[in-house]
Design an enzyme around this catalytic site. Sequence first.
Site: not given
Length: 239
Positions: A216, A214, A112
């Site tokens: 994660e 994202h 990001c």
Amino acid sequence: MKQKSPSIGIVVCAREHGRVFTSLPYIQAVADFGGLPFLIPFYEDMDGSFFRACLKRLDGFLFCGGADVNPLLFGETPSHGLGITDYDFDRFQLEFLTFLLKHSEKPVLAICKGMQLLALSCGGSVYQDLSEAPSCFNHNPASVSRHDPAHLVFTEEDTLLAGLIGKQVKVNSFHHQAVKDPGTLLRVSAVSSDGLIEAIEGIRHPFLLGVQWHPECLYLSSRKMSRIFSAFIDTCRSS
């Protein structure tokens, strides 16, 4: 024989009220794929000694998401759509990433805001707000969960990213800034259906990858997202 656990420097997301912090999913993702996560705090490195020490001791680096990048750092004045910025912190992140790319080929994963910093460190440019981008759909939709998919991205052929996730993948999306031009030594490796750049990567680097979404928040439910982290940690292990 037990595999080496590479040391991964996670550059903190932000600072606030005298504290620095990062979101737990970044730390957990690194640990789940066999890395040893170490947080790199904001630090006024006047002579480069802190940067050199980090480079010497760590095997790879993760740059996380965060607030907007201060436009003075890339030669622009604030647009009406610019959000909260932190000039000194943004300068630290940008200088650190630029230092890493100049002095090593250790693996870097940039997520990001990290991807936008990666482009800027290579002489690229960013949209301060997606209102500046032509025919752009909403890349920051309301969602009940950060792992909810928001749209598709499409990879470019013969890229590192395409080898990891295939031709297309569903991603989450929480941004209103984006890469306009990736700069030198980088190539575009994925776009969304409106043509917005969604991923960039190094042309001659063993692992230099920036993604706008994202992973994660997605790797527990998506094999494709887990391959991003497993490839990053594996490359760090052999670096």
